[in-house]
Design a protein around this motif. Structure first.
Motif, PDB file in Angstrom:
ATOM      1  N   GLU A   1       0.727  -1.256  -0.036  1.00 46.45           N
ATOM      2  CA  GLU A   1       0.043  -0.207   0.076  1.00 46.45           C
ATOM      3  C   GLU A   1       0.777   1.093   0.139  1.00 46.45           C
ATOM      4  OE1 GLU A   1      -3.532   2.067   2.845  1.00 46.45           O
ATOM      5  OE2 GLU A   1      -2.937  -0.046   3.224  1.00 46.45           O
ATOM      6  N   ALA A   2       0.589   2.106  -1.207  1.00 47.25           N
ATOM      7  CA  ALA A   2       1.503   3.385  -1.028  1.00 47.25           C
ATOM      8  C   ALA A   2       1.046   4.327   0.083  1.00 47.25           C
ATOM      9  CB  ALA A   2       1.345   3.978  -2.402  1.00 47.25           C
ATOM     10  N   VAL A   3       2.044   5.042   0.625  1.00 45.18           N
ATOM     11  CA  VAL A   3       1.920   5.760   1.779  1.00 45.18           C
ATOM     12  C   VAL A   3       1.748   7.417   1.230  1.00 45.18           C
ATOM     13  CG1 VAL A   3       3.090   4.456   3.366  1.00 45.18           C
ATOM     14  CG2 VAL A   3       4.293   6.111   1.933  1.00 45.18           C
ATOM     15  N   GLY A   4       2.097   7.669  -0.048  1.00 43.47           N
ATOM     16  CA  GLY A   4       1.851   8.789  -0.733  1.00 43.47           C
ATOM     17  C   GLY A   4       2.739   8.883  -1.945  1.00 43.47           C
ATOM     18  N   LEU A   5       2.805   9.871  -2.730  1.00 46.89           N
ATOM     19  CA  LEU A   5       3.179  10.164  -4.223  1.00 46.89           C
ATOM     20  C   LEU A   5       4.759  10.396  -3.780  1.00 46.89           C
ATOM     21  CD1 LEU A   5       0.833  12.278  -6.112  1.00 46.89           C
ATOM     22  CD2 LEU A   5       1.233   9.826  -6.291  1.00 46.89           C
ATOM     23  N   ASN A   6       5.576   9.669  -4.550  1.00 44.73           N
ATOM     24  CA  ASN A   6       7.057   9.445  -4.390  1.00 44.73           C
ATOM     25  C   ASN A   6       7.654   9.409  -3.221  1.00 44.73           C
ATOM     26  OD1 ASN A   6       7.412  10.843  -7.118  1.00 44.73           O
ATOM     27  ND2 ASN A   6       6.744  12.787  -6.462  1.00 44.73           N
ATOM     28  N   LYS A   7       6.811   8.499  -2.501  1.00 47.47           N
ATOM     29  CA  LYS A   7       7.430   8.062  -1.258  1.00 47.47           C
ATOM     30  C   LYS A   7       7.473   6.331  -1.414  1.00 47.47           C
ATOM     31  CE  LYS A   7       5.500  11.826   1.528  1.00 47.47           C
ATOM     32  NZ  LYS A   7       4.621  12.239   2.668  1.00 47.47           N
ATOM     33  N   GLU A   8       8.523   5.947  -0.512  1.00 44.96           N
ATOM     34  CA  GLU A   8       8.765   4.492  -0.651  1.00 44.96           C
ATOM     35  C   GLU A   8       7.847   3.581   0.405  1.00 44.96           C
ATOM     36  OE1 GLU A   8      12.803   3.470   0.135  1.00 44.96           O
ATOM     37  OE2 GLU A   8      13.408   4.330  -1.745  1.00 44.96           O
ATOM     38  N   SER A   9       7.397   2.684  -0.030  1.00 46.17           N
ATOM     39  CA  SER A   9       6.606   1.890   0.850  1.00 46.17           C
ATOM     40  C   SER A   9       7.309   0.272   0.918  1.00 46.17           C
ATOM     41  CB  SER A   9       5.024   1.435   0.350  1.00 46.17           C
ATOM     42  OG  SER A   9       4.405   2.674   0.271  1.00 46.17           O
ATOM     43  N   ILE A  10       7.280  -0.142   2.385  1.00 48.77           N
ATOM     44  CA  ILE A  10       7.944  -1.453   2.528  1.00 48.77           C
ATOM     45  C   ILE A  10       7.141  -2.713   3.041  1.00 48.77           C
ATOM     46  CG2 ILE A  10       9.875  -2.560   3.822  1.00 48.77           C
ATOM     47  CD1 ILE A  10      11.383   0.325   3.629  1.00 48.77           C
ATOM     48  N   VAL A  11       7.305  -3.898   2.525  1.00 54.09           N
ATOM     49  CA  VAL A  11       6.597  -4.916   3.245  1.00 54.09           C
ATOM     50  C   VAL A  11       7.578  -6.259   3.364  1.00 54.09           C
ATOM     51  CG1 VAL A  11       5.765  -5.704   1.054  1.00 54.09           C
ATOM     52  CG2 VAL A  11       4.443  -6.156   3.145  1.00 54.09           C
ATOM     53  N   GLY A  12       7.449  -6.631   4.385  1.00 59.25           N
ATOM     54  CA  GLY A  12       8.337  -7.812   4.854  1.00 59.25           C
ATOM     55  C   GLY A  12       7.458  -9.165   4.597  1.00 59.25           C
ATOM     56  N   PHE A  13       8.307 -10.190   4.120  1.00 53.20           N
ATOM     57  CA  PHE A  13       7.718 -11.712   4.019  1.00 53.20           C
ATOM     58  C   PHE A  13       8.748 -12.455   4.228  1.00 53.20           C
ATOM     59  CE2 PHE A  13       8.783 -10.044  -0.256  1.00 53.20           C
ATOM     60  CZ  PHE A  13       9.398 -11.285  -0.655  1.00 53.20           C
ATOM     61  N   ASN A  14       8.507 -13.826   4.873  1.00 49.46           N
ATOM     62  CA  ASN A  14       9.554 -14.930   5.138  1.00 49.46           C
ATOM     63  C   ASN A  14       9.475 -15.830   3.812  1.00 49.46           C
ATOM     64  OD1 ASN A  14      10.074 -13.803   7.595  1.00 49.46           O
ATOM     65  ND2 ASN A  14       8.235 -14.902   8.454  1.00 49.46           N
ATOM     66  N   LEU A  15      10.946 -16.441   3.767  1.00 47.59           N
ATOM     67  CA  LEU A  15      10.943 -17.557   2.462  1.00 47.59           C
ATOM     68  C   LEU A  15      11.447 -18.743   3.295  1.00 47.59           C
ATOM     69  CD1 LEU A  15      12.475 -15.533  -0.330  1.00 47.59           C
ATOM     70  CD2 LEU A  15      10.235 -16.306  -0.096  1.00 47.59           C
ATOM     71  N   THR A  16      11.135 -19.762   3.228  1.00 47.92           N
ATOM     72  CA  THR A  16      11.559 -20.845   4.037  1.00 47.92           C
ATOM     73  C   THR A  16      12.287 -21.872   3.152  1.00 47.92           C
ATOM     74  OG1 THR A  16       9.666 -20.601   5.436  1.00 47.92           O
ATOM     75  CG2 THR A  16      10.982 -22.874   5.577  1.00 47.92           C
ATOM     76  N   SER A  17      13.431 -22.268   3.230  1.00 50.33           N
ATOM     77  CA  SER A  17      13.965 -23.107   2.363  1.00 50.33           C
ATOM     78  C   SER A  17      13.618 -24.600   2.504  1.00 50.33           C
ATOM     79  CB  SER A  17      15.706 -23.042   2.736  1.00 50.33           C
ATOM     80  OG  SER A  17      16.426 -23.728   1.827  1.00 50.33           O
ATOM     81  N   GLN A  18      13.471 -25.149   1.349  1.00 51.51           N
ATOM     82  CA  GLN A  18      13.274 -26.578   1.546  1.00 51.51           C
ATOM     83  C   GLN A  18      14.446 -27.801   1.796  1.00 51.51           C
ATOM     84  OE1 GLN A  18       9.914 -27.655   1.014  1.00 51.51           O
ATOM     85  NE2 GLN A  18       9.565 -25.453   0.932  1.00 51.51           N
ATOM     86  N   THR A  19      15.601 -27.087   1.726  1.00 47.79           N
ATOM     87  CA  THR A  19      16.840 -27.857   2.056  1.00 47.79           C
ATOM     88  C   THR A  19      17.772 -27.034   2.861  1.00 47.79           C
ATOM     89  OG1 THR A  19      17.977 -27.174   0.105  1.00 47.79           O
ATOM     90  CG2 THR A  19      16.454 -29.032  -0.263  1.00 47.79           C
ATOM     91  N   ARG A  20      18.732 -27.700   3.327  1.00 50.49           N
ATOM     92  CA  ARG A  20      19.767 -26.839   4.070  1.00 50.49           C
ATOM     93  C   ARG A  20      20.411 -25.758   3.349  1.00 50.49           C
ATOM     94  NH1 ARG A  20      22.757 -31.664   7.768  1.00 50.49           N
ATOM     95  NH2 ARG A  20      20.858 -32.455   8.857  1.00 50.49           N
TER      96      ARG A  20
END
Length: 260
Positions: free
Chosen positions: A241-260
């Motif tokens: 979701e944008a917080v405003g024009l010309n402003k960065e928006s950041i979202v985080g998510f997790n990646l789980t590896s299937q192997t070591r």
């Protein structure tokens, strides 16, 4: 091969010269045939080869003929030859195993074996370590013996053969095949092997393989197979979701590896 003897006499060979021996194989049944090619060589002048210790020479040695004076009158090279017939399978439609990546599919694959000779004397099947067997991680062949519906015990060995080591490394841990049933048509005599095939791809791919079946009486059949893995389902949808024009928006998510 038939129980006929053919002789090639009078062939003269110079030192280090090569001699080509043509061998013609025209099988009429799907079983292994055995023959022996024997090459006899004698000196052109009729003299014997000297041998230093004639008393130590094994009298049962089949590769030499000992003369009365203790020399070697004749030397023989004995080459056993095994003729293994392979069924001609022209324009076979590959058995297609299709699955979505990160999913698992189980299919039954039926392969007809024409010309099996149940009454023939069984001989050990040739084992080729270069061909990958997907039934177990040790890459050893699995020998199957079934008598259900057959008048005589018929044994088969089977394995998957890949076009390259790269394809082998991709598929051998993703594919499993094992024989679950064996049927024989009483009228035609055709034996049908039914395999249970499991395909569990981890990424999109399209690879070919060959199912090789060999009867212990010597016949070989080859069947093409095609393994297709489609794109996997989307894991998740990420909304930013944008917080405003010309402003960065950041979202985080997790990646789980299937192997070591």
């Amino acid at each position: 091969y038939h129980n006929d003897l053919f002789y090639l006499t009078g062939a003269r060979l110079a030192p280090k010269e090569k001699l080509d021996i043509p061998v013609l194989f025209m099988p009429d049944t799907m079983k292994m045939y055995e023959a022996v090619v024997v090459i006899h060589v004698m000196r052109e002048n009729g003299e014997n080869w000297p041998y230093e210790d004639p008393e130590e020479l094994n009298k049962d040695l089949k590769s030499v003929t000992v003369a009365e004076n203790g020399g070697l009158q004749e030397i023989r090279w004995i080459y056993p030859v095994h003729g293994i017939p392979e069924a001609v399978q022209q324009k076979l439609v590959p058995a297609v195993i299709c699955c979505q990546a990160r999913q698992r599919v189980e299919r039954r694959v039926e392969v007809p074996l024409t010309g099996v000779v149940p009454g023939a004397t069984a001989v050990p099947a040739t084992r080729n370590s270069a061909m990958a067997n997907t039934n177990n991680p040790a890459n050893t062949q699995e020998e199957i013996q079934h008598t259900d519906g057959l008048s005589t015990t018929v044994e088969f060995v089977y394995e998957l053969q890949y076009q390259s080591n790269e394809i082998k490394s991709q598929l051998e841990s993703l594919v499993d095949m094992h024989l679950v049933e064996q049927e024989q048509d009483t009228e035609s005599g055709i034996i049908t092997l039914i395999f249970n095939t499991v395909f569990a791809p981890n990424k999109p791919m399209r690879n070919e393989a060959t199912l090789v079946v060999q009867c212990t009486t010597g016949g070989v059949w080859k069947f093409p197979m095609l393994f297709i893995a489609m794109e996997p389902e989307v894991d998740d949808v990420i909304n930013i979701e944008a917080v405003g024009l010309n402003k960065e928006s950041i979202v985080g998510f997790n990646l789980t590896s299937q192997t070591r």
